[in-house]
Design a protein around this motif. Structure first.
Motif: not given
Lengths: 803, 142, 108
Positions: A329-332, A409-416, A516-523
């Motif tokens: 469960a990595n935030e990546l 979404f941008f974070m996810a596709i750049t992480d990809a 950690e990755a399951f704790t959602v904190d949207i900023e």
């Protein structure tokens, strides 16, 4: 039956009651009564939020076909709860909106609400069932109710065509999905999704894995209008706007996404699953956003934008499935799932409100063509404000909720690009590039939607009716959704623990949820990072493109609005019709004789083939009972009289011979120890002869058959073949039965008829006691035949008459 | 009926024979449980006896004699047959779970004979009425 | 016995392919006879006494096929009656019982 089951069934029950009530409640708009259903259900589902957020799940089972493992199981976890809330919440708003949208004087409200309730129940069934077969049933019900709702204005050709198109495509996919479920059963031995997930181990390495996911994804992709099956969604916009807002943006089209996420714990981690979903979603995202720009119809534009946004969620789900490959469960990876869930919710809110405002514009001005619209901002200020909020959220402008999910979404596709699996190090670059491009186009069509409709000078003479602001009731629903957009935009963490975290836990089942990755904190603000620059780039380039619209609007590609895939579908359908008509014309000659020839010939061929295949021709003379002279005479008489039948030229003679045959058969029954049969046969034959005489008293004599000798001979040959075949079957079957020691069922009857039924005539006991249901139904058949005769004779229908 | 007959002997014989057949049919019906006979056969036999009357006498005369609309007898018979099944549900509590097994009622003691015969009455009525309706309708058509 | 079954099927098949409606009805009836005899033959002929329990015999012929055939006879009566009615009505309306002349349009 638990409350969960009732929650699914209540809409159906209401759908049955509404037409009956309709007569009595005519003075009041039917919608007010319907409104109760989704509102109550919404309130009913709310208390589930807390326990589900604590990681609880609920499963209630009612047996349906327990012998096949098919049970009506309702299951609630974070993911299905999110959908249940969306369905009921948006459902309530849509019903409220429809009360003002559909005039009770001119519209057929019963049809509308019955189908809408049917859809609501079916959709709840889809998201709450744990059993795949039950899920499939509800899945097809949503397709059917969607079709019915699209064709609501059934006198318009476009409605009918759109409805048929959506039915063909979604049902095709649904059928493929059923096949996929069957394969799943082969692999796992259960129909329950949760049980399958429990034993996920061997599925991915199974040889049937690839066909299974392709079949299931066909169902999901057709339903969620993914490229290239998206063509039905724009045509579905012929439906009344409340339907478009409800089915075709907020709920039904998300069923595919629901399904993909539901099966992610089972299939996730496989490269095929990853690439089909992520790639398909990405392609849909780009294609949808590009096509949306070309639309001239407000609802068409929104339809393509829905296609594109669904593609985006799909793509995110695909990317997120990588987490299960790493089992980590990595935030990546989990950020993609987070973005998918969050955006799904946001999309339902802003797209719902946009559809409703588009409906208002259509309702008040009489047109949805953006070339005709313009300058409505001053006339309809409230509508304009709500549209602005929706469009800005869709375009990804802070501080609205669309911005936040777009950032993720941008974070996810750049992480990809950093996954380092499935060739992502090379092909992975496509994701940020295409994703960013599509976002630019998204920005452009949002501008088109808002500015072309509301900005510019207002010219009242362009509209057929007098334009004014919508009634307040019509504005409530979009305004509520707009409010949600703003509130969630400002306080995103309202949702994070109650909805998003449990949903993520459900989609990524099997991973340690306390990570950690399951704790959602949207900023809103996380520094000058890549995502922020991407957003700024989108706004900048998007604005430039929109301002330059004058330059590229003359391009031919802009002016053609038909989707290039639509003609493919159309020609496919016409080809299918032509082909089947061709086959039908060959076979449907209109001659009874030809049909019967086909049937007999087919019977002959298939039995000969089977008999040869299994080497079943056995003729065993050992167990044949001895034949007395009396019987020889009987058989001789019977055969002669039967063979004589085709050669008889007089009507009366034929009937007499037929009766003779019947009586001979009665004699046979006597000889073979069947007194009941003999009696019945005698009586029936008597009645039948009378009947024949009566009816054919009027009919003409046989005519000399004027047919070709060859034809006659082929008929005779075929008949001879059939006769021979039946003889052989009878002999072989009898010998087979002798060869194998079967214990007949009837031993039971012989032993028990005196004790259990108190009768000594076993035949009659079998009829009235052991197999009484058969007997009643048989009399029912006879009764129906009698009534049909009465209808035929007494009603005296002429040619072309209908009942 | 199409043809008019005024054969005196025929008429007189029919008068007696038809009712003999009718009586015999009722006997057959009740014999059904232990000897050849039963609802089907009894019903058909009854239909035959009535048919014989139709063949001999004028249709109008018979309508006076037997003022019954056979069409109504069909559903009546079916109702009786189906209804005895529901009796089964009422009394056969252990069989409630598989309720379409209601015809297994006679398993349990006393109701056995009564329901079986009642059921057969339904069959009898249904068969007799159907056969009559078919023939009389076709014959009566002009 | 099987031969009798075969013959009745043969005649039935031949007749239902004929042009006259009456032949078709008679053919249908023959097919019904054939299948009743087939069922009876399959059960084995003359394996015992009539299936009546209050007689001294202990071996009976199989009651189940007989019950099936009884049902079948009555049903086939219903079917035959129905086809007769159709044939009769057709003739009344169209004044022909020739199936060639009764053909519908080719596009149906």
């Amino acid at each position: 039956m638990s409350f969960l089951h009732w929650a699914i069934l209540i809409p159906f029950l209401f759908a049955i009651i509404v037409p009956m009530l309709y007569k009595y409640i005519r003075p009041v708009h039917t919608g007010w009564f319907i409104l109760i259903v989704p509102s109550v259900l919404f309130v009913f589902f709310l208390p589930y939020i807390n326990p589900v957020a604590d990681g609880e799940t609920f499963m209630e089972t009612v047996p349906w076909v327990p012998s096949l493992g098919i049970n009506f199981s309702a299951f609630i976890d974070g993911w299905s709860l999110l959908f249940a809330l969306l369905i009921t919440g948006i459902g309530a708003l849509v019903v409220l909106y429809s009360i003002y949208y559909l005039d009770k004087k001119y519209e057929d409200l019963t049809n509308f609400y019955v189908h809408l309730l049917m859809f609501m129940g079916a959709m709840l069934g889809v998201v709450l069932s744990d059993n795949v077969i039950v899920l499939y049933v509800f899945w097809e019900l949503t397709s059917i109710s969607s079709t019915l709702l699209i064709s609501y204005w059934y006198h318009r050709d476009a409605s009918i065509n759109g409805a048929l198109k959506s039915l063909n495509i979604t049902v095709l996919g649904g059928f493929a999905m059923l096949a996929g479920f069957a394969l799943l059963y082969v692999m796992t031995g259960t129909f329950s999704i949760q049980e399958m997930i429990g034993q996920a181990g061997g599925v991915i390495d199974h040889p049937l894995f690839l066909p299974t996911i392709i079949l299931i994804l066909l169902g999901a992709f057709t339903k969620s209008a993914q490229f290239p099956f998206h063509i039905w969604l724009p045509d579905a916009m012929e439906a009344p706007t409340p339907v478009s807002a409800y089915l075709h943006s907020a709920t039904m089209v998300k069923a595919g996404i629901y399904l993909v996420a539901r099966f992610t714990p089972l299939f996730g981690g496989a490269p095929e699953w990853f690439w089909i979903i992520a790639g398909g979603g990405l392609l849909t995202l780009l294609w949808g956003s590009l096509s949306a720009i070309r639309q001239k119809d407000l609802k068409g534009l929104l339809a393509y934008s829905t296609v594109s946004q669904l593609g985006m969620v799909m793509c995110l789900l695909g990317l997120g499935s990588a987490a299960l490959y790493f089992d980590d469960a990595n935030e990546l990876y989990t950020v993609a799932i987070l973005a998918a869930v969050f955006h799904l919710f946001n999309h339902a809110s802003f797209k719902g409100s946009l559809f409703m405002t588009a409906g208002i514009v259509d309702h008040e001005t009489g047109t949805r063509d953006i070339r005709a619209l313009g300058g409505l901002m001053l006339v309809m200020p409230a509508t304009a404000t709500i549209s602005l909020i929706g469009a800005a959220s869709m375009a990804g402008i802070p501080p609205l909720n669309g911005f936040l999910s777009k950032e993720h979404f941008f974070m996810a596709i750049t992480d990809a690009t950093e996954y380092g699996i499935f060739n992502m190090e090379t092909a992975g670059m496509l994701f940020p590039v295409i994703g960013w491009l599509a976002s630019v186009f998204t920005f452009v069509y949002c501008c088109i939607f808002f500015f072309k409709t509301f900005a510019g000078p207002f010219e009242p003479e362009r509209f057929a009716k007098k334009v004014h602001e919508a009634p307040i009731g019509m504005l409530i629903s979009p305004a509520v959704l707009g409010l949600v957009v703003v509130i969630v935009g400002i306080f995103p963490n309202l949702l994070s623990q109650s909805i998003i975290e449990p949903s993520m836990a459900a989609i990524l089942q099997g991973l340690p949820t306390d990570a950690e990755a399951f704790t959602v904190d949207i900023e809103h603000w996380h520094g000058f990072d890549l995502e922020l620059f991407m957003t700024i780039g989108v706004v900048g380039f998007g604005s430039l493109l929109y301002l330059a619209m004058g330059k590229w609007r003359k391009l031919s590609i802009y002016n053609k609005t038909t989707d290039p895939f639509s003609p493919v579908y159309d020609s496919g359908i016409t080809g299918l019709l032509k082909g089947s008509r061709l086959i039908t014309n060959v076979q449907m000659t209109g001659r009874l004789r030809d049909y019967l020839t086909f049937v007999s010939a087919f019977f002959l061929i298939i039995t000969i083939w089977t008999m040869i295949r299994y080497d079943a021709f056995v003729i065993d003379t050992q167990n044949i009972s001895e034949i007395s002279t009396y019987e020889v005479v009987l058989v001789g008489l019977l055969v002669i009289s039967m063979l004589a039948l085709p050669f008889i030229q007089q009507r009366v003679a034929a009937i007499v011979v037929l009766g003779f045959v019947g009586f001979l058969i009665a004699l046979f029954f006597v000889n073979f120890r069947a007194p009941d049969l003999a009696l019945t046969q005698l009586l029936i034959e008597t009645v039948l002869v009378i009947l024949f005489m009566l009816a054919f008293y009027h009919l003409p004599e046989f005519r000399k058959e004027k047919m070709k000798a060859s034809f006659k001979w082929s008929n005779a040959l075929l008949s001879f073949g059939v006769g021979l075949m039946v003889t052989l079957i009878a002999l072989s079957a009898f010998s087979y039965g002798q060869g194998h020691d079967f214990s007949p069922v009837s031993d039971y009857y012989i032993e028990n008829s005196a004790d259990l039924a108190g009768g000594y005539n076993m035949v009659n006991v079998v009829l009235v006691d052991f197999r009484a249901l058969d007997t009643v139904l048989e009399v029912l058949v006879l009764g129906v035949a009698a009534l049909a005769v009465v209808a035929l004779i007494r009603l005296k229908m002429k040619e072309g008459d209908d009942i | 009926m199409k043809w008019k007959t005024n054969n005196l002997l025929f008429i007189h014989v029919t008068r007696i024979v038809a009712f003999l057949i009718l009586t015999f049919s009722i006997y057959l019906f009740f014999a059904g449980h232990d000897d050849p006979g039963g609802g089907f056969i009894g019903g058909l036999m009854t239909a035959c006896s009535v048919l014989l009357l139709y063949l001999t006498f004028d249709k109008r005369k018979i309508d006076e004699m037997l003022p019954i609309n056979y069409v109504y007898l069909i559903p009546a018979g079916l109702l009786i047959a189906f209804g005895t099944g529901f009796l089964g549900i009422l009394f056969a509590d252990p069989y409630l779970t598989q309720y379409f097994d209601y015809f297994t009622l006679p398993w349990i003691g006393e109701f056995e004979l009564a329901t079986a015969v009642l059921f057969d009455v339904g069959i009898y009525l249904g068969v007799a009425a159907s056969a009559l309706v078919i023939i009389v309708t076709i014959a009566g058509d002009e | 016995m099987s031969i009798v079954v075969g013959v009745s099927f043969m005649v039935g098949t031949y007749l239902i392919m004929a042009r006259s409606l009456l032949s078709v009805v008679i053919g249908l009836n023959m097919l019904a006879h054939g299948s009743h005899l087939l069922l009876l033959t399959m059960a084995g002929l003359k394996t015992g006494a009539p299936p009546l329990l209050d007689r001294p015999e202990t071996a009976f012929s199989d009651p189940l096929p007989q019950a099936l055939i009884l049902t079948a006879i009555v049903i086939s009566f219903g079917i035959t009656a129905f086809t007769i009615a159709i044939a009769y009505r057709t003739y009344k309306v169209y004044q022909t019982d020739d199936l060639e002349q009764l053909r519908g349009s080719p596009d149906e």
